[in-house]
Design a protein around this motif. Structure first.
Motif, PDB file in Angstrom:
ATOM      1  N   LYS A 195      44.811  37.788  25.762  1.00 11.00           N
ATOM      2  CA  LYS A 195      44.961  36.337  25.590  1.00 11.00           C
ATOM      3  C   LYS A 195      46.004  35.782  26.557  1.00 11.00           C
ATOM      4  CE  LYS A 195      43.359  35.860  20.925  1.00 11.00           C
ATOM      5  NZ  LYS A 195      43.654  35.677  19.537  1.00 11.00           N
ATOM      6  N   ASN A 196      45.658  34.653  27.169  1.00  8.01           N
ATOM      7  CA  ASN A 196      46.535  33.921  28.083  1.00  8.01           C
ATOM      8  C   ASN A 196      46.966  34.753  29.290  1.00  8.01           C
ATOM      9  OD1 ASN A 196      46.486  31.689  26.312  1.00  8.01           O
ATOM     10  ND2 ASN A 196      48.116  32.623  25.101  1.00  8.01           N
ATOM     11  N   LYS A 197      46.093  35.619  29.765  1.00  6.91           N
ATOM     12  CA  LYS A 197      46.407  36.430  30.943  1.00  6.91           C
ATOM     13  C   LYS A 197      45.315  36.251  31.987  1.00  6.91           C
ATOM     14  CE  LYS A 197      49.256  40.005  28.969  1.00  6.91           C
ATOM     15  NZ  LYS A 197      49.298  39.663  27.590  1.00  6.91           N
ATOM     16  N   TYR A 198      45.728  36.357  33.231  1.00  9.18           N
ATOM     17  CA  TYR A 198      44.759  36.427  34.305  1.00  9.18           C
ATOM     18  C   TYR A 198      44.308  37.878  34.404  1.00  9.18           C
ATOM     19  CZ  TYR A 198      46.448  31.841  35.661  1.00  9.18           C
ATOM     20  OH  TYR A 198      46.780  30.525  35.657  1.00  9.18           O
ATOM     21  N   PHE A 199      43.042  38.068  34.699  1.00 10.68           N
ATOM     22  CA  PHE A 199      42.553  39.435  34.806  1.00 10.68           C
ATOM     23  C   PHE A 199      41.491  39.510  35.886  1.00 10.68           C
ATOM     24  CE2 PHE A 199      39.922  37.340  31.644  1.00 10.68           C
ATOM     25  CZ  PHE A 199      38.637  37.690  32.023  1.00 10.68           C
ATOM     26  N   SER A 200      41.256  40.714  36.334  1.00  9.46           N
ATOM     27  CA  SER A 200      40.161  40.934  37.273  1.00  9.46           C
ATOM     28  C   SER A 200      39.142  41.842  36.606  1.00  9.46           C
ATOM     29  CB  SER A 200      40.675  41.563  38.572  1.00  9.46           C
ATOM     30  OG  SER A 200      41.227  42.834  38.314  1.00  9.46           O
ATOM     31  N   LEU A 201      37.926  41.676  36.995  1.00  3.97           N
ATOM     32  CA  LEU A 201      36.836  42.460  36.459  1.00  3.97           C
ATOM     33  C   LEU A 201      36.374  43.413  37.552  1.00  3.97           C
ATOM     34  CD1 LEU A 201      35.003  42.551  33.910  1.00  3.97           C
ATOM     35  CD2 LEU A 201      33.418  41.127  35.170  1.00  3.97           C
ATOM     36  N   MET A 202      36.301  44.681  37.212  1.00  4.39           N
ATOM     37  CA  MET A 202      35.836  45.677  38.178  1.00  4.39           C
ATOM     38  C   MET A 202      34.533  46.266  37.663  1.00  4.39           C
ATOM     39  SD  MET A 202      39.376  47.582  39.241  1.00  4.39           S
ATOM     40  CE  MET A 202      39.684  48.253  37.626  1.00  4.39           C
ATOM     41  N   ALA A 203      33.589  46.434  38.569  1.00  7.99           N
ATOM     42  CA  ALA A 203      32.310  47.028  38.211  1.00  7.99           C
ATOM     43  C   ALA A 203      31.931  48.036  39.290  1.00  7.99           C
ATOM     44  CB  ALA A 203      31.243  45.955  38.093  1.00  7.99           C
ATOM     45  N   ASP A 204      31.393  49.152  38.854  1.00 10.21           N
ATOM     46  CA  ASP A 204      30.975  50.186  39.783  1.00 10.21           C
ATOM     47  C   ASP A 204      29.672  50.778  39.268  1.00 10.21           C
ATOM     48  OD1 ASP A 204      30.981  52.003  41.869  1.00 10.21           O
ATOM     49  OD2 ASP A 204      32.256  53.441  40.809  1.00 10.21           O
ATOM     50  N   ILE A 208      32.037  48.859  33.616  1.00 17.68           N
ATOM     51  CA  ILE A 208      32.763  47.594  33.716  1.00 17.68           C
ATOM     52  C   ILE A 208      34.158  47.792  33.136  1.00 17.68           C
ATOM     53  CG2 ILE A 208      32.815  45.146  33.087  1.00 17.68           C
ATOM     54  CD1 ILE A 208      29.754  45.272  32.893  1.00 17.68           C
ATOM     55  N   ILE A 209      35.162  47.396  33.924  1.00 21.82           N
ATOM     56  CA  ILE A 209      36.567  47.585  33.558  1.00 21.82           C
ATOM     57  C   ILE A 209      37.320  46.284  33.816  1.00 21.82           C
ATOM     58  CG2 ILE A 209      38.691  48.847  34.141  1.00 21.82           C
ATOM     59  CD1 ILE A 209      36.829  51.175  35.006  1.00 21.82           C
ATOM     60  N   ILE A 210      38.270  45.974  32.948  1.00 23.96           N
ATOM     61  CA  ILE A 210      39.146  44.811  33.144  1.00 23.96           C
ATOM     62  C   ILE A 210      40.519  45.317  33.565  1.00 23.96           C
ATOM     63  CG2 ILE A 210      40.419  42.999  31.935  1.00 23.96           C
ATOM     64  CD1 ILE A 210      37.999  42.399  30.342  1.00 23.96           C
ATOM     65  N   ARG A 211      41.114  44.642  34.536  1.00 21.39           N
ATOM     66  CA  ARG A 211      42.460  45.004  35.006  1.00 21.39           C
ATOM     67  C   ARG A 211      43.340  43.772  34.884  1.00 21.39           C
ATOM     68  NH1 ARG A 211      43.836  47.805  40.803  1.00 21.39           N
ATOM     69  NH2 ARG A 211      45.384  49.173  39.885  1.00 21.39           N
ATOM     70  N   PHE A 212      44.555  43.945  34.322  1.00 19.78           N
ATOM     71  CA  PHE A 212      45.467  42.821  34.136  1.00 19.78           C
ATOM     72  C   PHE A 212      46.907  43.320  34.120  1.00 19.78           C
ATOM     73  CE2 PHE A 212      44.554  44.526  30.024  1.00 19.78           C
ATOM     74  CZ  PHE A 212      45.723  44.407  29.295  1.00 19.78           C
ATOM     75  N   VAL A 213      47.839  42.374  34.173  1.00 21.31           N
ATOM     76  CA  VAL A 213      49.263  42.699  34.127  1.00 21.31           C
ATOM     77  C   VAL A 213      49.770  42.408  32.717  1.00 21.31           C
ATOM     78  CG1 VAL A 213      51.548  42.188  35.077  1.00 21.31           C
ATOM     79  CG2 VAL A 213      49.543  42.143  36.569  1.00 21.31           C
ATOM     80  N   THR A 214      50.450  43.385  32.109  1.00 16.56           N
ATOM     81  CA  THR A 214      50.971  43.221  30.749  1.00 16.56           C
ATOM     82  C   THR A 214      52.213  42.341  30.759  1.00 16.56           C
ATOM     83  OG1 THR A 214      52.433  45.138  30.855  1.00 16.56           O
ATOM     84  CG2 THR A 214      50.163  45.538  30.142  1.00 16.56           C
ATOM     85  N   ASP A 215      52.689  42.000  29.565  1.00 19.06           N
ATOM     86  CA  ASP A 215      53.921  41.211  29.442  1.00 19.06           C
ATOM     87  C   ASP A 215      55.118  41.957  30.022  1.00 19.06           C
ATOM     88  OD1 ASP A 215      52.540  39.158  28.198  1.00 19.06           O
ATOM     89  OD2 ASP A 215      52.905  39.966  26.184  1.00 19.06           O
ATOM     90  N   CYS A 216      55.051  43.285  30.043  1.00 22.86           N
ATOM     91  CA  CYS A 216      56.141  44.113  30.592  1.00 22.86           C
ATOM     92  C   CYS A 216      56.050  44.242  32.110  1.00 22.86           C
ATOM     93  CB  CYS A 216      56.105  45.504  29.975  1.00 22.86           C
ATOM     94  SG  CYS A 216      56.204  45.525  28.195  1.00 22.86           S
ATOM     95  N   GLY A 217      55.003  43.680  32.716  1.00 21.26           N
ATOM     96  CA  GLY A 217      54.844  43.749  34.159  1.00 21.26           C
ATOM     97  C   GLY A 217      54.087  44.970  34.650  1.00 21.26           C
ATOM     98  N   LYS A 218      53.508  45.739  33.736  1.00 17.94           N
ATOM     99  CA  LYS A 218      52.750  46.926  34.127  1.00 17.94           C
ATOM    100  C   LYS A 218      51.273  46.569  34.284  1.00 17.94           C
ATOM    101  CE  LYS A 218      55.782  50.203  31.876  1.00 17.94           C
ATOM    102  NZ  LYS A 218      55.879  51.321  30.935  1.00 17.94           N
ATOM    103  N   ILE A 219      50.626  47.241  35.226  1.00 10.87           N
ATOM    104  CA  ILE A 219      49.198  47.028  35.420  1.00 10.87           C
ATOM    105  C   ILE A 219      48.458  47.881  34.397  1.00 10.87           C
ATOM    106  CG2 ILE A 219      47.258  47.382  36.983  1.00 10.87           C
ATOM    107  CD1 ILE A 219      49.177  46.779  39.279  1.00 10.87           C
ATOM    108  N   ARG A 220      47.494  47.261  33.732  1.00  8.79           N
ATOM    109  CA  ARG A 220      46.738  47.955  32.685  1.00  8.79           C
ATOM    110  C   ARG A 220      45.258  47.779  32.958  1.00  8.79           C
ATOM    111  NH1 ARG A 220      46.252  47.731  26.722  1.00  8.79           N
ATOM    112  NH2 ARG A 220      45.196  49.686  26.337  1.00  8.79           N
ATOM    113  N   GLU A 221      44.501  48.831  32.750  1.00 11.10           N
ATOM    114  CA  GLU A 221      43.052  48.772  32.877  1.00 11.10           C
ATOM    115  C   GLU A 221      42.421  49.105  31.539  1.00 11.10           C
ATOM    116  OE1 GLU A 221      41.872  51.390  36.023  1.00 11.10           O
ATOM    117  OE2 GLU A 221      42.680  50.077  37.575  1.00 11.10           O
ATOM    118  N   LEU A 222      41.421  48.318  31.152  1.00  4.09           N
ATOM    119  CA  LEU A 222      40.688  48.550  29.910  1.00  4.09           C
ATOM    120  C   LEU A 222      39.226  48.805  30.230  1.00  4.09           C
ATOM    121  CD1 LEU A 222      42.051  45.683  27.616  1.00  4.09           C
ATOM    122  CD2 LEU A 222      42.624  48.104  27.521  1.00  4.09           C
ATOM    123  N   PHE A 223      38.726  49.922  29.775  1.00  4.04           N
ATOM    124  CA  PHE A 223      37.308  50.232  29.917  1.00  4.04           C
ATOM    125  C   PHE A 223      36.536  49.369  28.938  1.00  4.04           C
ATOM    126  CE2 PHE A 223      33.757  52.560  28.057  1.00  4.04           C
ATOM    127  CZ  PHE A 223      32.975  52.762  29.173  1.00  4.04           C
TER     128      PHE A 223
END
Length: 147
Positions: free
Chosen positions: A91-100, A113-128
């Motif tokens: 919620k309230n985050k910019y994210f990118s969508l990756m597809a392969d 299909i995977i979503i990639r975004f930056v967490t509140d802590c500043g870490k990059i996170r990917e969700l399958f």
């Protein structure tokens, strides 16, 4: 259930959590839960936990929690919890969508299909998100599948 004592409720929750952990173990290790769930419980879990063994013996045939349908239902519940947590995290985050897309061993085209975004802590996170079968690998089919 209403007539159960607090100690019975606590024990039932502990016992049920053992079943949840067993299904989770099978899923994480990519072991087929529909064929290995009951043998895992019988050969490993129940032999190691006498309290759980006694509890299962007291249950009637409809509520032993050892069927493959129970394993599937537990996995569905885990999935719902994970999806809710992941959607709240996005919620309230910019994210990118990756597809392969690739072709599997059965010669079926699939797309991950995977979503990639930056967490509140500043870490990059990917969700399958999922793996989807593709009827074709042309741009229109891939775009429609992502949509």
């Amino acid at each position: 259930m209403i007539q159960q004592s607090n100690s019975e409720k606590i024990q039932n929750r502990i016992n049920f959590s053992t079943f949840v952990h067993s299904v989770y173990f099978l899923a994480k290790k990519e072991i087929p839960h529909t064929t290995k769930y009951e043998p895992l419980l019988n050969k490993v879990v129940l032999k190691q936990n006498q309290t759980l063994f006694e509890w299962v013996k007291k249950q009637n045939d409809r509520s032993t929690y050892m069927s493959k349908n129970t394993a599937i239902e537990i996995l569905n519940c885990i999935s719902t919890v994970v999806e809710t947590h992941d959607s709240n995290e996005l919620k309230n985050k910019y994210f990118s969508l990756m597809a392969d897309e690739s072709t599997n061993i059965k010669n079926i085209c699939e797309m991950t299909i995977i979503i990639r975004f930056v967490t509140d802590c500043g870490k990059i996170r990917e969700l399958f998100l999922c793996i989807v079968e593709l009827s074709s690998t042309n741009a229109q089919t891939i775009t429609e599948t992502i949509d």
